[in-house]
Design an enzyme around this catalytic site. Structure first.
Site, PDB file in Angstrom:
ATOM      1  N   GLU A  54     -56.818  18.711  27.396  1.00 60.90           N
ATOM      2  CA  GLU A  54     -56.109  17.716  28.199  1.00 60.90           C
ATOM      3  C   GLU A  54     -54.893  18.342  28.895  1.00 60.90           C
ATOM      4  OE1 GLU A  54     -57.061  17.703  25.126  1.00 60.90           O
ATOM      5  OE2 GLU A  54     -57.385  15.714  24.301  1.00 60.90           O
ATOM      6  N   ALA A 158     -89.435  33.778   8.015  1.00 61.22           N
ATOM      7  CA  ALA A 158     -90.647  34.116   8.757  1.00 61.22           C
ATOM      8  C   ALA A 158     -91.814  33.900   7.809  1.00 61.22           C
ATOM      9  CB  ALA A 158     -90.582  35.566   9.217  1.00 61.22           C
ATOM     10  N   TRP A 174     -91.271  42.809   7.749  1.00 57.05           N
ATOM     11  CA  TRP A 174     -92.162  42.878   8.905  1.00 57.05           C
ATOM     12  C   TRP A 174     -93.209  41.776   9.003  1.00 57.05           C
ATOM     13  CZ3 TRP A 174     -88.469  45.451  10.188  1.00 57.05           C
ATOM     14  CH2 TRP A 174     -88.115  46.677   9.662  1.00 57.05           C
ATOM     15  N   THR A 200     -83.728  38.795  -3.414  1.00 58.45           N
ATOM     16  CA  THR A 200     -83.972  39.341  -2.073  1.00 58.45           C
ATOM     17  C   THR A 200     -83.051  40.538  -1.826  1.00 58.45           C
ATOM     18  OG1 THR A 200     -84.576  37.144  -1.330  1.00 58.45           O
ATOM     19  CG2 THR A 200     -84.045  38.730   0.381  1.00 58.45           C
ATOM     20  N   LEU A 290     -84.029  29.253  -0.568  1.00 60.55           N
ATOM     21  CA  LEU A 290     -84.323  28.286   0.502  1.00 60.55           C
ATOM     22  C   LEU A 290     -84.749  26.942  -0.090  1.00 60.55           C
ATOM     23  CD1 LEU A 290     -86.278  30.737   2.835  1.00 60.55           C
ATOM     24  CD2 LEU A 290     -84.141  29.583   3.455  1.00 60.55           C
TER      25      LEU A 290
HETATM   26  C1  AOF Z   1     -57.695  17.700  21.525  1.00 56.51           C
HETATM   27  N1  AOF Z   1     -58.018  18.541  22.534  1.00 56.51           N
HETATM   28  O1  AOF Z   1     -58.812  20.474  23.296  1.00 56.51           O
HETATM   29  C2  AOF Z   1     -58.894  20.098  20.977  1.00 56.51           C
HETATM   30  C3  AOF Z   1     -58.613  19.180  19.930  1.00 56.51           C
HETATM   31  O2  AOF Z   1     -54.400  23.431  15.478  1.00 56.51           O
HETATM   32  P1  AOF Z   1     -54.446  22.654  16.744  1.00 56.51           P
HETATM   33  O3  AOF Z   1     -53.123  22.058  17.132  1.00 56.51           O
HETATM   34  O4  AOF Z   1     -55.077  23.404  17.899  1.00 56.51           O
HETATM   35  O5  AOF Z   1     -55.366  21.353  16.470  1.00 56.51           O
HETATM   36  C4  AOF Z   1     -56.718  21.513  16.147  1.00 56.51           C
HETATM   37  C5  AOF Z   1     -57.338  20.174  15.937  1.00 56.51           C
HETATM   38  O6  AOF Z   1     -57.168  19.357  17.108  1.00 56.51           O
HETATM   39  C6  AOF Z   1     -58.843  20.237  15.707  1.00 56.51           C
HETATM   40  O7  AOF Z   1     -59.171  20.312  14.345  1.00 56.51           O
HETATM   41  C7  AOF Z   1     -59.318  18.931  16.325  1.00 56.51           C
HETATM   42  O8  AOF Z   1     -59.141  17.843  15.445  1.00 56.51           O
HETATM   43  C8  AOF Z   1     -58.379  18.766  17.496  1.00 56.51           C
HETATM   44  N2  AOF Z   1     -58.917  19.493  18.660  1.00 56.51           N
HETATM   45  N3  AOF Z   1     -58.047  17.993  20.261  1.00 56.51           N
HETATM   46  O9  AOF Z   1     -57.078  16.663  21.771  1.00 56.51           O
HETATM   47  C9  AOF Z   1     -58.580  19.728  22.318  1.00 56.51           C
HETATM   48  N4  AOF Z   1     -59.452  21.314  20.725  1.00 56.51           N
HETATM   49 ZN    ZN Z   2     -54.884  17.757  21.489  1.00 58.67          ZN
END
Ligand code: AOF
Ligand code: ZN
Length: 340
Positions: A54, A158, A174, A200, A290
């Site tokens: 933002e 696989a 393989w 494994t 798995l």
């Molecule tokens: C937003 N816009 O572009 C993103 C968000 O450690 P910070 O301050 O960068 O916060 C990370 C957290 O913010 C992340 O875990 C998620 O909840 C939110 N990410 N929020 O408004 C953004 N990347």
């Molecule tokens: Zn934010």
């Protein structure tokens, strides 16, 4: 024609995707600011710890007064917390847009609906859930991490055309073709961790690193409840990091970390991995491991190669429902995603 909201949210998802590989473990987020049907600014979260989408979009608007009365499209609900950066919700409110259109609500407990509520309390109209499914797929690892407090888990194996993953003696090298093996190395470079069971590790003497592709090696994780990992294995001898989960030993020798988990339960191991910053795991076998993960319902995706080889007998592949496939070299690749 796609409606206006979908069109601009799609653009925000496209922008978000540009942060792939750079913002982890944060979500990828994109933002588009629209006035009278024209984009006046856009941005995305570019780097972990850096400005949120933002803020980059606001900074991209030439005349900031234009944001008043505009529509803001964001692929994720704006944050309300002081993290590495101040809350985006407060910044948006300052500029007085008329509406905010969102794809996904933020599952992070620090946000989780608070952003939407605060915008509405400030008389900004909010619409959420536009292209919600697409948004969830884009940030599938982030959603599982936040909601389940465990890594996003991808099973990979696989199998032969008659459904075996190994011969009777456990050897499994393989089965898939060269092109499939190359693809697996690309996948390894995309996840934080890679996990196998001790049998494994001993049998194949796996290295579990990225050799046929360029990229980061994942952190190796071995399930070894009774400390049966042999001294001579690559896992114990090469310089890379290994986490060896077991029932009785807590010690670190150089890059080898023996981690005691008692009771030795997959759920406990998953939580420990999450706390250590292993946010996604590629599980490469063997059959026992798995099947245990499938039985415990602890997986999110399966990627299964089916080759043209036939073994007639051996160790049976796990049984999960497959449908459409793509061709990779001589193999068929089935991809199963849960809850998608
Ligand atoms: C937003 N816009 O572009 C993103 C968000 O450690 P910070 O301050 O960068 O916060 C990370 C957290 O913010 C992340 O875990 C998620 O909840 C939110 N990410 N929020 O408004 C953004 N990347
Ligand atoms: Zn934010």
């Amino acid at each position: 024609m796609e409606n206006k909201h979908k069109k601009f949210i799609r653009r925000s998802l496209y922008l978000a995707n540009k942060g792939m590989g750079e913002v982890f473990p944060n979500p990828m987020v994109g933002c588009v600011i629209v006035k009278e049907n024209e984009i006046i600014g856009e941005g995305y979260h570019k780097k972990f710890g850096g400005a949120h989408a933002e803020i980059n979009a606001i900074n991209n608007v030439i005349n900031k007064n234009d944001i008043e009365g505009a529509s803001v499209y964001i692929s994720l609900e704006p944050c309300t917390h002081f993290g590495k950066t101040p809350p985006c919700t407060d910044k948006l409110i300052e500029y007085k847009p008329k509406e905010v259109i969102i794809s996904n609500t933020d599952p992070n407990p620090l946000v989780n609906g608070k952003g939407i509520k605060k915008l509405r309390n400030n008389k900004i109209n909010v619409i959420s859930g536009v292209l919600e499914k697409e948004g969830k797929i884009l940030n599938k690892r982030f959603f599982i991490n936040q909601e389940k407090k465990r890594p996003y888990i991808i099973l990979k194996w696989a199998e032969t055309s008659d459904g075996f993953i190994a011969k009777e003696d456990g050897s499994s090298k393989w089965i898939s073709c060269k092109a499939s093996r190359t693809l697996v190395h690309k996948w390894r470079s995309e996840e934080t961790g890679i996990l196998i069971g001790v049998n494994t590790a001993n049998k194949d003497n796996s290295r579990l690193n990225v050799r046929l592709w360029e990229g980061r090696d994942p952190i190796r994780v071995i399930l070894d409840p009774y400390n049966k990992l042999e001294e001579k294995t690559n896992i114990l001898n090469d310089p890379s990091i290994s986490l060896i989960y077991n029932n009785m030993l807590n010690k670190t020798q150089g890059q080898k970390h023996f981690i005691k988990i008692s009771p030795f339960k997959l759920e406990n191991i998953c939580y420990d991995l999450y706390k250590r910053g292993i946010y996604s795991l590629l599980v490469e076998g063997g059959g026992f491991t798995l099947n245990k993960i499938i039985e415990k319902n602890l997986w999110d995706e399966a990627r299964i190669f089916k080759s043209q080889l036939k073994f007639s007998k051996g160790i049976k592949a796990p049984n999960i429902k497959k449908n459409t496939y793509e061709k990779i070299g001589e193999d068929k690749l089935f991809k199963i995603t849960r809850n998608a």
